[in-house]
Design an enzyme around this catalytic site. Structure first.
Site, short mmCIF file in Angstrom:
data_model
loop_
_atom_site.label_atom_id
_atom_site.label_comp_id
_atom_site.label_asym_id
_atom_site.label_seq_id
_atom_site.Cartn_x
_atom_site.Cartn_y
_atom_site.Cartn_z
N ASP A 182 0.82 -1.20 0.00
CA ASP A 182 0.00 0.00 0.00
C ASP A 182 0.86 1.26 0.00
OD1 ASP A 182 -2.37 1.44 0.01
OD2 ASP A 182 -3.25 0.29 1.65
N ASP B 107 -10.80 1.85 -3.23
CA ASP B 107 -11.37 1.48 -1.93
C ASP B 107 -12.89 1.49 -1.98
OD1 ASP B 107 -8.88 1.16 -0.81
OD2 ASP B 107 -8.85 3.12 0.16
#
Length: 729
Positions: free
Chosen positions: A473, A542
């Site tokens: 990430d 997301d």
């Protein structure tokens, strides 16, 4: 006949000899020609870019693309392939250099060229040099004939007495002469990735760029579509798709000049990046990848998808792991026992792997929220006393593989790492620090930081060689833009930082070539073909609301194959059914991010069946040819399908998003089938005890009928979906 063949071969050889004498370079795919030519002034010009010419000898008929002066003299202004600044050209340069003596002009002239075979195609390398200064540029073009893709980049070097300063450095420059130009761009933000919009390009410049440094594609994505003479359409019209392989600040410049010609200039964004180039150092620009189609964006996308799987995407020919992630189920609140139960759920669901997300590390500064712990990559003993070895063992006992989340480029101020090495973080020395998501970006221009970041992965895999997957990430852009390591070379931070990331990723790939990794950046803010040399896939967003995901996945599919796009079934938008959410995720690389306890018995049985179907059909979904049939931007429905290369199998997805009351429904006309084959149509992914109400279910039709007449697959139901399997008989 034999004499005719010999004559044709002789003419072809003569044409090639003439081309060599005239210094003409033909960069060709099966469908496209890019022809470059050296003019009498020694400079390199673009003579042609378009459909492939059928006759070899025709390439000698092009002019040098050099304009005549108004007084009848010959001007040097024209479609120069790599024009420098400070000379006679009035428009944007490809390269801008200030020499050691302060001279701001550069003019490159031809020196030499060579062509060589590379995997999948032919590379053309052209050497240019300034005749007044010892500065060179090497232009690289790789043409992939079958996929109709060209990849190009440049290398700049010099041997001047002192460093020179680069303040513009494009990968290439391409020219077009059409009646009209229409740009489709992809804007973005968190949870709003890959939003498509189209506008005409008029006189002047249109610039798409980012200045975020690390999470660089948060507001704009590094790819575009160009409609020539008309706006881009899916199945017809002349289009170009282009994308830049660069994980940092990028810039696309589209400049329409005074006579209506267009220049396309892909580059690293020179914003705050005044680069000091030392003697004999090579400055390599990012790869720019492009393709053309006369049949709309669908064909152009299939070109890029095939090229990516064959040559660019990590393990592009390999398999992909279905997974169950714990993040939206537990967030930071878990322990060893709970994770063990979730691993059993993963097995029960039928997926290949359990993925442990954020919150597993930090002791002095435990990672129980996003305020602390980043940088301290040691297992949190209070949560996980057995460490990663115990988790790997539990996963193995459950019958699934184990993957883990990391964010190694970042640091929280509340961490051992920042306390020991504050100079490893990018931050200003004399201003109040701004924290994006309570964290700072580590300075990857620093070799010691590169060693540390490599060590995050290396230490985990050294202790736990059976770890099967990493989710990497990157949640913060670069803020407080100052490198303690570079000191008086701050103009090189944005570029050296990204190069430092690549250095780390190269080391990981060299030592652990078979470990798959997911590229994630607060959603889809990293999505480029340079990073995807090291990552098997990327996280699109997301935002997992299936309605939003239909648009997001449609946008990303313009450039990337489904094999590279991760989509998870979650609890976002519980107003939609589990079936709808799963069917939307199933058009990409499938995963789940919810607890099975949220599901009733029928929903669980449905998900298990959907996973089994996806695995059975994944060779078609991940490696087949994609056809986007009905766009969500055009109304209240969407349809997309995948067809096996031999047209023996296909999978069709249809989605009713928010149909209007009593609206007219149109049949879905399929593509990519064999017109002469007969196909059995079968709806799959049905809820338990539910029968298909698809009128053509279990019936057989010719590929010709399915492509010309189609099937009535849409309904007037809200957020309704169908998955339809077609099998050649």
């Amino acid at each position: 006949m034999k004499k005719l063949f010999v004559l044709l071969m002789a003419l072809s050889m003569l044409a090639q000899i003439n081309a060599q004498e005239k210094k003409i370079f033909r960069i060709s795919t099966d469908n496209t020609d890019l022809i470059l030519q050296v003019a009498p002034n020694g400079r390199l010009y673009q003579s042609y870019l378009g459909d492939k010419l059928l006759n070899e000898q025709d390439i000698n008929n092009f002019s040098y693309a050099v304009k005549g002066g108004s007084d009848g003299s010959v001007s040097t202004r024209g479609w120069e392939v790599y024009p420098g600044s400070g000379a006679e050209d009035y428009f944007e340069p490809a390269v801008a250099i200030t020499h050691y003596d302060g001279n701001p002009s550069t003019i490159f002239r031809y020196v030499s060229a060579e062509q060589k075979e590379v995997k999948g195609g032919t590379e053309t390398v052209i050497n240019l040099k300034d005749d007044q200064y010892p500065v060179e540029v090497i232009l690289h073009y790789i043409a992939y004939p079958k996929e109709n893709v060209i990849k190009t980049w440049s290398e700049i070097k010099h041997s001047e007495k002192k460093p020179i300063n680069l303040w513009r450095y494009a990968s290439t420059m391409l020219y077009f002469s059409n009646t009209n130009y229409y740009l489709t761009e992809f804007s973005s933000d968190w949870a709003k990735e890959a939003r498509m919009s189209t506008q005409p390009l008029m006189f002047g410049k249109k610039v798409i760029d980012t200045k975020l440094g690390s999470r660089a594609a948060m507001h704009a994505h590094p790819f575009f579509e160009l409609g020539l003479d008309q706006p881009v359409q899916e199945q017809q019209g002349r289009v170009m798709l282009g994308t830049l392989g660069w994980t940092g600040n990028f810039q696309f410049t589209f400049e329409v000049d005074n006579v209506g010609n267009l220049r396309v200039i892909p580059a690293i964004n020179p914003y705050a990046s005044y680069y000091e180039l030392k003697a004999n150092e090579i400055f390599s620009t990012p790869e720019f990848i492009f393709t053309f189609s006369n049949n709309g964006t669908g064909e152009a996308s299939r070109n890029l998808h095939a090229w990516a799987r064959n040559y660019q995407l990590k393990d592009g020919q390999g398999d992909r792991l279905t997974l169950l992630n714990n993040w939206e189920n537990t967030y930071f609140n878990f322990n060893e026992e709970l994770l063990g139960e979730l691993m059993k759920e993963a097995k029960h669901l039928g997926v290949d792997m359990f993925l442990l997300d954020d919150g597993w590390f930090g002791n002095k500064h435990p990672r129980n929220d996003d305020h602390a712990g980043l940088g301290d990559w040691e297992v949190m003993k209070s949560k996980l006393p057995g460490g990663i070895p115990a988790l790997v063992k539990s996963a193995k006992e459950a019958g699934v593989r184990f993957g883990i989340w990391i964010e190694p480029e970042m640091v929280n101020p509340r961490s051992d790492l920042f306390e020991k090495h504050p100079d490893w973080a990018i931050h200003l020395p004399n201003r109040e620090t701004y924290y994006y998501r309570n964290q700072l970006v580590l300075d990857l221009s620093n070799p010691k930081v590169q060693d540390f970041v490599f060590g995050v992965v290396d230490n985990i895999l050294t202790e736990n060689p059976e770890v099967a997957f990493f989710k990497w990430d990157c949640n913060s852009p670069i803020t407080n833009v100052y490198s303690p390591y570079l000191k008086d070379k701050q103009g090189q931070l944005y570029i050296n930082h990204v190069r430092g990331i690549y250095n780390v990723l190269n080391r990981i790939k060299d030592k652990y070539p078979n470990v798959p990794m997911m590229l994630c950046s607060g959603g889809g803010a990293r999505c480029d073909y340079e990073a995807l040399k090291y990552f098997t896939e990327f996280w699109c967003s997301d935002n997992t609301d299936p309605v939003e995901r239909i648009f997001i996945q449609w946008g990303f599919s313009q450039i990337f194959p489904s094999k590279a796009m991760c989509a998870h079934v979650t609890s976002w938008n519980k107003n939609t059914s589990v079936k709808f959410r799963t069917d939307v995720a199933s058009m990409c690389k499938l995963g789940f991010d919810l607890g099975l306890k949220e599901l009733n018995a029928d929903e669980l049985a449905y998900c298990q069946n959907a996973v089994a179907n996806w695995k059975r059909l994944k060779s078609v979904i991940l490696d087949g040819d994609q056809y986007r049939l009905v766009s969500p931007y055009d109304g209240n429905h969407m349809a997309i399908m995948y067809t096996a290369p031999d047209a023996s199998k296909a999978v069709l997805y249809t989605y009713d998003i928010h149909p209007r009351f009593g609206e007219k429904l149109f049949p879905v006309r399929l593509q990519g089938l064999d017109a002469k084959k007969m196909y059995k149509v079968k709806e799959i992914n049905l809820m338990p005890n539910k029968n298909s109400n698809l009128a053509v279910n279990e019936k057989t039709y010719s590929g010709d009928y399915l492509m010309k007449v189609g099937i009535n697959a849409f309904t007037t139901n809200q957020t309704h979906s169908r998955v339809i399997e077609l099998t050649a008989e």
